[in-house]
Design an enzyme around this catalytic site. Structure first.
Site, PDB file in Angstrom:
ATOM      1  N   LYS A  19      15.916  46.479  31.498  1.00  0.00           N
ATOM      2  CA  LYS A  19      15.788  46.707  30.047  1.00  0.00           C
ATOM      3  C   LYS A  19      14.372  47.209  29.737  1.00  0.00           C
ATOM      4  O   LYS A  19      13.466  47.103  30.590  1.00  0.00           O
ATOM      5  CB  LYS A  19      16.068  45.394  29.299  1.00  0.00           C
ATOM      6  CG  LYS A  19      15.061  44.288  29.589  1.00  0.00           C
ATOM      7  CD  LYS A  19      15.508  42.936  29.046  1.00  0.00           C
ATOM      8  CE  LYS A  19      14.514  41.851  29.441  1.00  0.00           C
ATOM      9  NZ  LYS A  19      15.053  40.496  29.186  1.00  0.00           N
TER      10      LYS A  19
ATOM     11  N   ARG B 212      18.219  30.835  21.022  1.00  0.00           N
ATOM     12  CA  ARG B 212      18.004  32.179  20.508  1.00  0.00           C
ATOM     13  C   ARG B 212      19.359  32.816  20.217  1.00  0.00           C
ATOM     14  O   ARG B 212      19.758  32.921  19.074  1.00  0.00           O
ATOM     15  CB  ARG B 212      17.220  32.957  21.580  1.00  0.00           C
ATOM     16  CG  ARG B 212      16.505  34.175  21.148  1.00  0.00           C
ATOM     17  CD  ARG B 212      15.629  34.714  22.277  1.00  0.00           C
ATOM     18  NE  ARG B 212      16.365  35.099  23.474  1.00  0.00           N
ATOM     19  CZ  ARG B 212      15.820  35.708  24.516  1.00  0.00           C
ATOM     20  NH1 ARG B 212      14.535  35.994  24.525  1.00  0.00           N
ATOM     21  NH2 ARG B 212      16.539  36.033  25.566  1.00  0.00           N
TER      22      ARG B 212
ATOM     23  N   TYR C   8     -16.241  52.123  16.765  1.00  0.00           N
ATOM     24  CA  TYR C   8     -15.915  51.667  15.406  1.00  0.00           C
ATOM     25  C   TYR C   8     -16.498  50.287  15.129  1.00  0.00           C
ATOM     26  O   TYR C   8     -16.521  49.418  16.002  1.00  0.00           O
ATOM     27  CB  TYR C   8     -14.392  51.561  15.243  1.00  0.00           C
ATOM     28  CG  TYR C   8     -13.692  52.871  15.022  1.00  0.00           C
ATOM     29  CD1 TYR C   8     -13.985  53.680  13.921  1.00  0.00           C
ATOM     30  CD2 TYR C   8     -12.700  53.290  15.897  1.00  0.00           C
ATOM     31  CE1 TYR C   8     -13.308  54.881  13.708  1.00  0.00           C
ATOM     32  CE2 TYR C   8     -12.014  54.482  15.687  1.00  0.00           C
ATOM     33  CZ  TYR C   8     -12.326  55.278  14.597  1.00  0.00           C
ATOM     34  OH  TYR C   8     -11.647  56.448  14.399  1.00  0.00           O
TER      35      TYR C   8
ATOM     36  N   MET D 134      -7.932  54.771  19.153  1.00  0.00           N
ATOM     37  CA  MET D 134      -6.564  55.240  19.389  1.00  0.00           C
ATOM     38  C   MET D 134      -6.452  56.010  20.707  1.00  0.00           C
ATOM     39  O   MET D 134      -5.496  55.854  21.459  1.00  0.00           O
ATOM     40  CB  MET D 134      -6.130  56.121  18.220  1.00  0.00           C
ATOM     41  CG  MET D 134      -4.648  56.417  18.188  1.00  0.00           C
ATOM     42  SD  MET D 134      -4.206  57.495  16.821  1.00  0.00           S
ATOM     43  CE  MET D 134      -4.368  56.431  15.413  1.00  0.00           C
TER      44      MET D 134
HETATM   45  C1  LIG Z   1      14.838  39.644  30.328  1.00  0.00           C
HETATM   46  C2  LIG Z   1      15.917  38.767  30.826  1.00  0.00           C
HETATM   47  C3  LIG Z   1      15.977  38.387  32.183  1.00  0.00           C
HETATM   48  C4  LIG Z   1      14.891  38.709  33.179  1.00  0.00           C
HETATM   49  O1  LIG Z   1      13.834  37.815  32.983  1.00  0.00           O
HETATM   50  P1  LIG Z   1      12.533  37.869  33.945  1.00  0.00           P
HETATM   51  O2  LIG Z   1      11.713  36.719  33.493  1.00  0.00           O
HETATM   52  O3  LIG Z   1      11.880  39.170  33.678  1.00  0.00           O
HETATM   53  O4  LIG Z   1      13.022  37.736  35.319  1.00  0.00           O
HETATM   54  C5  LIG Z   1      17.092  37.686  32.603  1.00  0.00           C
HETATM   55  N1  LIG Z   1      18.060  37.329  31.743  1.00  0.00           N
HETATM   56  C6  LIG Z   1      18.016  37.646  30.431  1.00  0.00           C
HETATM   57  C7  LIG Z   1      19.115  37.219  29.529  1.00  0.00           C
HETATM   58  C8  LIG Z   1      16.939  38.359  29.927  1.00  0.00           C
HETATM   59  O5  LIG Z   1      16.891  38.648  28.625  1.00  0.00           O
END
Ligand SMILES: *Cc1c(COP(=O)(O)O)cnc(C)c1O
Length: 385
Positions: free
Chosen positions: A48, A146, A277, A325
């Site tokens: 992801k 969550r 800055y 930036m």
């Molecule tokens: C992001 C995620 C993972 C991977 O987690 P890591 O700590 O990067 O290994 C696994 N399961 C879910 C549901 C996630 O959202």
């Protein structure tokens, strides 16, 4: 890789700020993780967020060749990107689906994770309209708090599910809140136990998921009992160290991304000169300053102002003044050999010195994940093998 190799990847005609992604290290990290598992345990590689900033397509191709069984994405668009690139393994959309995604997950054969009854009903309706059946995984919330179905609501969720004839639950998963924390062992173990309670409940009502997965990176390392028949590592694939309790590491895991640039210009300033800055840094002595072509729009976060460090000519140079930036200023007074065009390592190693994403994260109060995810698309990814 040494600096003269890096040289060949940086075109002389463009801004020399690049992220170098070492695909061999990605593959060897995968193998190191595989070695932690029973031979028949599947690995879902989490890619992801553009593979945590490393480039989802290239990383997925490398991981597929190394033997990844499945891929995990957060949103449907990320899954479609992989399908368009020819990835044929199952793709699990761990962030569920938004209204309007139904047709696309069916068309691209992406397996959505179901988080709510509403999501299940919506997908079932879309599948029924197309006279098809869609495989889904079910997310149980065992303590992350969550997303997912909490155990108390699982019986009524199952009542709903049993009426949805066009979706089939082929996997069940949960996610750990604190698997990296040695003080939370009891909590993590309770999550594992609750997960299996949920699985038993599903089975007792005739739902037989084949894939059971819980483990993110820290759980994969620290809780063999969380492996189920598939693990879901992300950060460990990319070589992050700060996912594990301090002191523990996995043999063979190395950082995959390095971030490099070259000195744009060098200037000598007297004592009492302000840099950048807000005049947040004033030289205490006659100083030599190098200006680097990277800034917060590249993801070199402004919170590293007056805190970060880079490597130039194998030596550490502190970030001075505000990161702006497009530019960052560093103090090179103690490194006389630096000149315009000298190589700079913001993340990576140079000789015996190294700065990891973990180090950068520690300097600005976050985690390695946010550092590599934050490297913006303005920085070209250069893939090496
Ligand atoms: C992001 C995620 C993972 C991977 O987690 P890591 O700590 O990067 O290994 C696994 N399961 C879910 C549901 C996630 O959202």
């Amino acid at each position: 890789m040494n600096l003269s190799d890096a040289e060949t990847f940086i075109s002389p005609n463009v801004r020399p700020t690049v992220a170098i992604i070492d695909l061999d290290k990605l593959a060897s990290n995968f193998r190191a993780i595989k070695a932690l598992c029973e031979p028949d345990t599947k690995i879902l590689a989490v890619v992801k967020a553009n593979a945590y900033g490393h480039g989802a397509v290239e990383c997925s191709k490398t991981l597929a060749a190394a033997g990844a069984d499945q891929f995990g994405v957060a949103i449907v668009e990320e899954g479609i990107e992989l399908r368009d690139a020819g990835i044929s393994q199952p793709i699990l959309c761990i962030g569920g689906i938004w209204p309007g995604d139904e047709e696309r997950v069916i068309r691209h054969n992406i397996t959505p994770v179901i988080l709510t009854t509403e999501m299940a009903e919506r997908l079932n309706r879309a599948a029924a309209e197309r006279q098809t059946t869609v495989d889904v995984h079910l997310k149980l919330d065992t303590g992350m708090g969550r997303v997912g179905v909490v155990l108390d609501e699982l019986p009524s969720f199952i009542d709903t599910l049993l009426n949805l004839k066009n979706i089939r639950v082929t996997g069940v998963m949960t996610h750990f809140a604190a698997a990296n924390d040695p003080n939370e062992t009891e909590f993590t173990e309770r999550q594992i136990a609750d997960f299996y309670r949920g699985v038993e409940l599903l089975r007792s009502r005739g739902i037989q998921p084949e894939i059971l997965d819980m483990a993110n990176s820290p759980a994969a390392v620290l809780y063999k009992s969380s492996h189920g028949n598939m693990i879901r590592p992300g950060g460990l694939l990319y070589g992050f160290g700060d996912i594990l309790p301090s002191g523990s590491r996995v043999e063979g895991i190395e950082p995959v991304m390095s971030l490099r640039t070259k000195v744009a210009m060098v200037k000598d300033v007297p004592a009492g000169a302000s840099i950048g800055y807000a005049r947040s840094f004033v030289t205490q002595r006659a100083s030599r300053i190098a200006t680097l072509p990277i800034g917060y729009n590249d993801g070199y976060t402004r919170s590293l102002s007056n805190k970060g460090e880079v490597l130039i000519c194998g030596k550490a140079a502190p970030v001075i003044g505000r990161i702006s930036m497009d530019w960052t200023t560093v103090d090179i007074t103690g490194i006389p050999e630096v000149s315009a065009g000298s190589d700079v390592i913001l993340i990576g190693s140079d000789g015996s010195e190294s700065i990891t994403a973990d180090d950068v994260a520690a300097q600005c109060g976050t985690i390695s994940y946010e550092i590599t995810c934050g490297i913006t698309s303005r920085i070209p990814r250069i893939y090496i093998k």
